[in-house]
Design a protein around this motif. Structure first.
Motif, PDB file in Angstrom:
ATOM      1  N   GLU A  97      12.529  27.731   3.307  1.00 36.92           N
ATOM      2  CA  GLU A  97      13.639  28.394   2.627  1.00 36.92           C
ATOM      3  C   GLU A  97      14.610  27.373   2.036  1.00 36.92           C
ATOM      4  O   GLU A  97      15.032  27.498   0.875  1.00 36.92           O
ATOM      5  CB  GLU A  97      14.381  29.300   3.620  1.00 36.92           C
ATOM      6  N   TYR A  98      14.935  26.347   2.803  1.00 43.02           N
ATOM      7  CA  TYR A  98      15.841  25.314   2.291  1.00 43.02           C
ATOM      8  C   TYR A  98      15.151  24.434   1.257  1.00 43.02           C
ATOM      9  O   TYR A  98      15.795  23.955   0.307  1.00 43.02           O
ATOM     10  CB  TYR A  98      16.356  24.462   3.451  1.00 43.02           C
ATOM     11  N   GLY A 102      16.416  23.673  -2.664  1.00 45.33           N
ATOM     12  CA  GLY A 102      16.525  22.354  -3.272  1.00 45.33           C
ATOM     13  C   GLY A 102      15.652  22.208  -4.497  1.00 45.33           C
ATOM     14  O   GLY A 102      16.070  21.628  -5.513  1.00 45.33           O
ATOM     15  N   ARG A 103      14.426  22.768  -4.453  1.00 48.78           N
ATOM     16  CA  ARG A 103      13.517  22.678  -5.600  1.00 48.78           C
ATOM     17  C   ARG A 103      14.045  23.481  -6.778  1.00 48.78           C
ATOM     18  O   ARG A 103      13.960  23.055  -7.938  1.00 48.78           O
ATOM     19  CB  ARG A 103      12.131  23.183  -5.201  1.00 48.78           C
ATOM     20  N   LEU A 104      14.614  24.655  -6.497  1.00 50.81           N
ATOM     21  CA  LEU A 104      15.151  25.494  -7.562  1.00 50.81           C
ATOM     22  C   LEU A 104      16.311  24.796  -8.277  1.00 50.81           C
ATOM     23  O   LEU A 104      16.385  24.794  -9.512  1.00 50.81           O
ATOM     24  CB  LEU A 104      15.617  26.833  -6.987  1.00 50.81           C
ATOM     25  N   ASP A 181      21.865  13.738  -8.695  1.00 57.75           N
ATOM     26  CA  ASP A 181      22.576  14.876  -8.103  1.00 57.75           C
ATOM     27  C   ASP A 181      21.595  15.812  -7.397  1.00 57.75           C
ATOM     28  O   ASP A 181      21.876  16.321  -6.307  1.00 57.75           O
ATOM     29  CB  ASP A 181      23.337  15.647  -9.186  1.00 57.75           C
ATOM     30  N   SER A 182      20.459  16.036  -8.021  1.00 54.68           N
ATOM     31  CA  SER A 182      19.437  16.899  -7.413  1.00 54.68           C
ATOM     32  C   SER A 182      18.872  16.268  -6.145  1.00 54.68           C
ATOM     33  O   SER A 182      18.570  16.965  -5.171  1.00 54.68           O
ATOM     34  CB  SER A 182      18.314  17.169  -8.416  1.00 54.68           C
ATOM     35  N   PHE A 183      18.721  14.942  -6.157  1.00 53.32           N
ATOM     36  CA  PHE A 183      18.238  14.235  -4.974  1.00 53.32           C
ATOM     37  C   PHE A 183      19.204  14.403  -3.807  1.00 53.32           C
ATOM     38  O   PHE A 183      18.789  14.672  -2.670  1.00 53.32           O
ATOM     39  CB  PHE A 183      18.045  12.758  -5.304  1.00 53.32           C
ATOM     40  N   PHE A 184      20.499  14.244  -4.078  1.00 51.83           N
ATOM     41  CA  PHE A 184      21.516  14.456  -3.043  1.00 51.83           C
ATOM     42  C   PHE A 184      21.433  15.876  -2.484  1.00 51.83           C
ATOM     43  O   PHE A 184      21.474  16.079  -1.258  1.00 51.83           O
ATOM     44  CB  PHE A 184      22.904  14.202  -3.632  1.00 51.83           C
ATOM     45  N   PHE A 185      21.316  16.844  -3.359  1.00 54.86           N
ATOM     46  CA  PHE A 185      21.285  18.241  -2.915  1.00 54.86           C
ATOM     47  C   PHE A 185      20.028  18.519  -2.084  1.00 54.86           C
ATOM     48  O   PHE A 185      20.094  19.216  -1.057  1.00 54.86           O
ATOM     49  CB  PHE A 185      21.331  19.170  -4.126  1.00 54.86           C
ATOM     50  N   SER A 186      18.895  17.986  -2.485  1.00 52.41           N
ATOM     51  CA  SER A 186      17.626  18.265  -1.800  1.00 52.41           C
ATOM     52  C   SER A 186      17.603  17.678  -0.394  1.00 52.41           C
ATOM     53  O   SER A 186      17.215  18.360   0.568  1.00 52.41           O
ATOM     54  CB  SER A 186      16.453  17.715  -2.621  1.00 52.41           C
ATOM     55  N   THR A 188      20.142  16.916   1.436  1.00 53.92           N
ATOM     56  CA  THR A 188      21.143  17.597   2.253  1.00 53.92           C
ATOM     57  C   THR A 188      20.638  18.960   2.697  1.00 53.92           C
ATOM     58  O   THR A 188      20.864  19.371   3.852  1.00 53.92           O
ATOM     59  CB  THR A 188      22.459  17.755   1.474  1.00 53.92           C
ATOM     60  N   MET A 189      19.942  19.658   1.822  1.00 54.22           N
ATOM     61  CA  MET A 189      19.375  20.959   2.191  1.00 54.22           C
ATOM     62  C   MET A 189      18.305  20.814   3.275  1.00 54.22           C
ATOM     63  O   MET A 189      18.211  21.639   4.185  1.00 54.22           O
ATOM     64  CB  MET A 189      18.766  21.632   0.958  1.00 54.22           C
ATOM     65  N   HIS A 190      17.511  19.749   3.194  1.00 51.72           N
ATOM     66  CA  HIS A 190      16.514  19.538   4.249  1.00 51.72           C
ATOM     67  C   HIS A 190      17.200  19.282   5.585  1.00 51.72           C
ATOM     68  O   HIS A 190      16.753  19.774   6.628  1.00 51.72           O
ATOM     69  CB  HIS A 190      15.613  18.359   3.893  1.00 51.72           C
ATOM     70  N   LEU A 191      18.292  18.529   5.557  1.00 52.69           N
ATOM     71  CA  LEU A 191      19.053  18.278   6.780  1.00 52.69           C
ATOM     72  C   LEU A 191      19.619  19.575   7.342  1.00 52.69           C
ATOM     73  O   LEU A 191      19.634  19.783   8.567  1.00 52.69           O
ATOM     74  CB  LEU A 191      20.182  17.285   6.480  1.00 52.69           C
ATOM     75  N   CYS A 192      20.069  20.469   6.469  1.00 50.72           N
ATOM     76  CA  CYS A 192      20.554  21.781   6.925  1.00 50.72           C
ATOM     77  C   CYS A 192      19.431  22.575   7.581  1.00 50.72           C
ATOM     78  O   CYS A 192      19.651  23.270   8.588  1.00 50.72           O
ATOM     79  CB  CYS A 192      21.119  22.568   5.739  1.00 50.72           C
ATOM     80  N   GLY A 193      18.225  22.483   7.025  1.00 48.51           N
ATOM     81  CA  GLY A 193      17.086  23.168   7.627  1.00 48.51           C
ATOM     82  C   GLY A 193      16.763  22.643   9.011  1.00 48.51           C
ATOM     83  O   GLY A 193      16.436  23.414   9.934  1.00 48.51           O
TER      84      GLY A 193
END
Length: 372
Positions: A97-98, A102-104, A181-186, A188-193
């Motif tokens: 899900e996370y 990030g991919r989207l 920016d996308s790398f940072f978001f991705s 971080t989202m994996h860390l949230c997962g």
């Protein structure tokens, strides 16, 4: 392509990074020189300001990930290990899900950025179509990167070479801005997962009855080690991006304020084309700001949710020794994992409203100054 991938650090990738660094530096110098150079050619100061913001952002995106490449490599290797580990169906659904989020965001950033850049290059090229018919030595050409004063009066053949060079520079700056920016978001989202998985594991362990009190140390030990590892990954992201985020948000506030004032002036002069242009640019900057604040807010919420999950468990049915361990765990987890902007403030959804309040204050001040 950019020489910024943390797991690749050879001669070829160093050369790629140097090319990106030189291109971004030349573009930034071009924008700064154009802003201070005086000439008789009419220029759009707000457009130059937006270009300077984009160049600074791209330049920082090239510098800081390279400096903290080793720390970011730890995060990437950790993510690879997480995907290769044996996961249950429920755990796989959580991290998927996370990952989809990030991919989207990554695909949206790159597609919208590419379309916007292509339209901009095409509009600049078409705007010079009429000037080609009557070429003069003092023709003021329109450039991809505003350079009317620097290259004022160049020949058409020189202009063509400069146009191609600036198109390449603009593409590299645009891609470095969107990709980093996308790398940072991705990541971080994996860390949230992973924090969400840790919360689920604490809930499941707290539900199990453990009669043997001597085994309580082995129950929470692996989860505590996992949490310490996630703290380290958060610090790596914090070190690599916090200065970049601070400078980005500060400049965005100024640019949005100037664009807001420009909209007010354009409404008074009935320049609707310029109004649409500025509204689109403001929306772009707001989306960029939301990308940072959303990732920081989700990270903080997922970290705090572990404390609430432990407190909501059946801790009152556990042995006193296990309860004592849970108290120490909760005391550490009460300090949530967060990402700051230059160590000055933490990224959260309230940061978005604070930026809007600040920009509205700037707009009011600038409007009063202009009226006087």
């Amino acid at each position: 392509m950019f020489g910024l991938w943390p797991l690749q650090n050879g001669v070829i990738y160093t050369v790629q990074w140097l090319v990106m660094f030189v291109a971004a530096s030349l573009t930034l110098m071009n924008a700064l020189m154009e802003s201070v150079k005086s000439c008789d050619v009419p220029r759009d100061g707000l457009e130059i300001l937006r270009l300077i913001e984009s160049c600074i952002h791209a330049w920082l995106n090239i510098i800081f990930p390279r400096i903290y490449m080793k720390k970011l490599a730890v995060n990437i290797n950790s993510a690879i290990d997480d995907w290769w580990s044996s996961l249950t169906k429920k755990e796989l659904q959580v991290i998927m899900e996370y990952a989809r989020t990030g991919r989207l965001v990554t695909l949206t950033q790159l597609i919208v950025g590419s379309i916007g850049g292509t339209l901009w290059f095409a509009s600049v090229f078409l705007s010079n179509k009429n000037k080609v018919a009557s070429i003069e030595n003092n023709t003021a050409w329109n450039f991809v990167i505003p350079s009317t004063c620097i290259y004022n009066g160049v020949s058409y053949s020189t202009y063509q070479a400069l146009f191609v060079m600036q198109a390449v520079q603009g593409f590299l700056v645009l891609m470095s801005e969107c990709a980093c920016d996308s790398f940072f978001f991705s990541i971080t989202m994996h860390l949230c997962g992973q924090l969400e998985l840790l919360r689920i594991q604490f809930i499941e362990i707290c539900k199990k009855p453990y009669a043997d009190e001597k085994r309580h140390g082995n129950i929470f030990g692996p989860l505590v080690k996992r949490h310490c590892h996630l703290i380290k990954l958060t610090r790596n992201i914090e070190d690599a991006f916090n200065i970049n985020i601070l400078i980005r948000l500060l400049i965005i506030s100024v640019v949005i304020a100037a664009s807001g004032l420009g909209i007010i002036l354009s409404i008074n002069s009935h320049d609707y084309k310029e109004i649409i242009k500025m509204v689109i640019s403001i929306q772009f900057y707001m989306i960029q700001t939301f990308l940072y604040t959303y990732a920081g807010d989700i990270l903080q919420n997922r970290s705090e949710s572990i404390v609430y999950a432990i407190y909501s468990s059946t801790w009152h049915e556990m042995s006193p020794i296990m309860v004592k361990d849970l108290i120490f765990i909760m005391m550490r987890m009460k300090i949530p994992l967060r990402i700051s902007a230059g160590k000055f403030f933490y990224l959260a959804r309230t940061t978005m409203t604070d930026i809007l309040k600040t920009t509205l204050t700037y707009i009011s001040f600038l409007q009063v100054t202009v009226d006087k």
